[in-house]
Scaffold this motif. Sequence first.
Motif, PDB file in Angstrom:
ATOM      1  N   PHE A 155       0.831  -1.206   0.000  1.00 24.58           N
ATOM      2  CA  PHE A 155       0.000   0.000   0.000  1.00 24.58           C
ATOM      3  C   PHE A 155       0.864   1.253   0.000  1.00 24.58           C
ATOM      4  N   PHE A 156       1.865   1.308   0.869  1.00 27.00           N
ATOM      5  CA  PHE A 156       2.728   2.489   0.940  1.00 27.00           C
ATOM      6  C   PHE A 156       3.364   2.787  -0.418  1.00 27.00           C
ATOM      7  N   THR A 157       3.845   1.753  -1.090  1.00 28.90           N
ATOM      8  CA  THR A 157       4.510   1.958  -2.383  1.00 28.90           C
ATOM      9  C   THR A 157       3.532   2.513  -3.404  1.00 28.90           C
ATOM     10  N   ASP A 158       2.352   1.919  -3.508  1.00 25.49           N
ATOM     11  CA  ASP A 158       1.337   2.433  -4.429  1.00 25.49           C
ATOM     12  C   ASP A 158       0.986   3.877  -4.090  1.00 25.49           C
ATOM     13  N   TYR A 159       0.840   4.150  -2.814  1.00 25.23           N
ATOM     14  CA  TYR A 159       0.376   5.452  -2.358  1.00 25.23           C
ATOM     15  C   TYR A 159       1.392   6.552  -2.654  1.00 25.23           C
ATOM     16  N   PHE A 160       2.644   6.338  -2.283  1.00 26.30           N
ATOM     17  CA  PHE A 160       3.635   7.402  -2.422  1.00 26.30           C
ATOM     18  C   PHE A 160       4.174   7.519  -3.850  1.00 26.30           C
ATOM     19  N   PHE A 161       4.177   6.421  -4.597  1.00 25.70           N
ATOM     20  CA  PHE A 161       4.628   6.487  -5.982  1.00 25.70           C
ATOM     21  C   PHE A 161       3.493   6.858  -6.947  1.00 25.70           C
ATOM     22  N   GLU A 162       2.251   6.811  -6.460  1.00 29.95           N
ATOM     23  CA  GLU A 162       1.057   7.090  -7.262  1.00 29.95           C
ATOM     24  C   GLU A 162       0.976   6.155  -8.466  1.00 29.95           C
ATOM     25  N   LYS A 163       1.232   4.878  -8.193  1.00 24.30           N
ATOM     26  CA  LYS A 163       1.202   3.829  -9.210  1.00 24.30           C
ATOM     27  C   LYS A 163       0.626   2.564  -8.588  1.00 24.30           C
ATOM     28  N   CYS A 164       0.392   1.557  -9.438  1.00 27.13           N
ATOM     29  CA  CYS A 164      -0.080   0.276  -8.919  1.00 27.13           C
ATOM     30  C   CYS A 164       0.400  -0.834  -9.837  1.00 27.13           C
ATOM     31  N   ARG A 165       0.509  -2.027  -9.285  1.00 23.93           N
ATOM     32  CA  ARG A 165       1.117  -3.141 -10.007  1.00 23.93           C
ATOM     33  C   ARG A 165       0.336  -3.551 -11.247  1.00 23.93           C
ATOM     34  N   GLU A 166      -0.954  -3.499 -11.181  1.00 26.85           N
ATOM     35  CA  GLU A 166      -1.754  -3.956 -12.325  1.00 26.85           C
ATOM     36  C   GLU A 166      -1.543  -3.096 -13.566  1.00 26.85           C
ATOM     37  N   LYS A 167      -1.091  -1.859 -13.382  1.00 27.81           N
ATOM     38  CA  LYS A 167      -0.879  -0.965 -14.515  1.00 27.81           C
ATOM     39  C   LYS A 167       0.613  -0.729 -14.813  1.00 27.81           C
ATOM     40  N   ASP A 168       1.450  -0.797 -13.808  1.00 27.43           N
ATOM     41  CA  ASP A 168       2.831  -0.330 -13.951  1.00 27.43           C
ATOM     42  C   ASP A 168       3.870  -1.436 -13.826  1.00 27.43           C
ATOM     43  N   CYS A 169       3.442  -2.640 -13.584  1.00 27.98           N
ATOM     44  CA  CYS A 169       4.378  -3.779 -13.507  1.00 27.98           C
ATOM     45  C   CYS A 169       3.937  -4.865 -14.475  1.00 27.98           C
TER      46      CYS A 169
END
Length: 500
Positions: free
Chosen positions: A486-500
């Motif tokens: 959650f922290f990574t998605d939140y602070f990077f403003e990204k998410c795995r389903e779209k950016d990985c």
Amino acid sequence: MKKIYVKEWMLFQPYERQDEVDTYYVNVANQIAACLKDFVGGRYPEHSVHGIAIYLTLWFQDVISQTGIWQAFSEECRKRYGCLVPFMTSEKEKDYYPGEVNPEDLQFLLWHYLQCMEKQAGGVLNPENPVFEELANQIYDYLSEEFQVAPENERLHAMLYGESFGENDYMRYRSVLEWFHFCSYVGFENRNEYRETVEKVSQMDFGPNIDLNILAYDIKQNALFEGRKNLLSLTSVEWLALIGKSHPETALWAEVKALPQEMYLYEGEDEKFLFVKDLSKKEGEQLGIRKDSLNMDSLKGRKEGVTILSCRLVQYGGYWWQDGMLVVSDFQEKVKEEIDQRIAAREGIKKTFDEFMEASGGKQFVFCKSEEEVQDFLSQKLGYKNNEGMELPKMDAAHGLVLMVSPHTGIHVQMQLCECISSPDNTFYDAEAAKKQAAMFILNPNVIPYDLSCALQDADMLPDACLNSALGEEHGRETMKRNACFFTDYFFEKCREKDC
């Protein structure tokens, strides 16, 4: 502290005329603002306190009116992070009641809104700070009583679900999209970001032929379809798909697809559609754009195989609609070169990834002990030469250097905080330094690309990442581990389903 007036509240509603329901929720907002003022004191300006109170009231209105925003958020959190609300432990989940007011919801939202306030200064707030729990419980005590008498906002619910969305209702859909992006409580920063971007652009010199109003409109449309500064780091199109999936009236929302601004070659037309080819792909498919979504006056001199449309396309109701700024030009050799370069760059990243993995023996991270090792890997094993315009990185003898590769972003040279990465190959690893700073790989997007931060976490190379906690180092480390995704998605403003 000044009162919040109905005028402020109405800025967030999808209708203009207030009624008794709006008056009720303004009173709720003022009660919440009073609680906030007692806690935050003079740390934040009054208009910020008002803003947080209004956004918390918007959340309460959503829960009462069953418009489904928080329900969609909780379901996605369960899917991504294994909990209905970030930071909530399994013990507290036993006493959690979906569809009602819960102190855990308020505690998270308070952390989120205050974290947004602190973000500009680079601060990270610990969500377990007792202040959040105490303030959440105080607001919860008030709202749990109001929950029994609070009126549903029937006009808001009807705007979303009162009438089925048909295949020709694109403009109606876009109106809902704009309301959600700028007025819902999940996009706390969107209004300010839009204003600041427009202000910044208005100060630039584009020459006398550029209409700033058109630029501002295009900035807004870019935000609607591409902006991801919100909870879950999804576009507002993707958010509406989540919200509307349980309602038959909004089934079309799940099928909406927005393409980024690209160049399309005009290839023909019929009575209803303009047919174009997507130039951003080697084998670009032909798409039919609805003519009633285009400014046909700007296309009067169109020629097949010559005219290029630079624009954004949105698929709604099975059709493609043009949205935002439309720039019409003729096909030129330099346009072809630009497109070919972009395609080659995408293909080059994949090729680089494959070559790196082969040269490293299947390792995504190569830890270098000396400058000679850096030179050897890049020059000898990968074949990068100084005379090709690439300046090889210099080794930091104190902190080391890590070469990383991603199938999405290519090679990354990590020269910061290398001593925080735990690996048998990393001779610079320092456990004490890692306890203090490894969290930067999770909390600071300026340190490393998002997908490589995820890769480090997946490889368990950041076991020391820790939040400062009054309950001790071990507890802080466990909190970080439990909430790292959650922290990574939140602070990077990204998410795995779209950016990985």
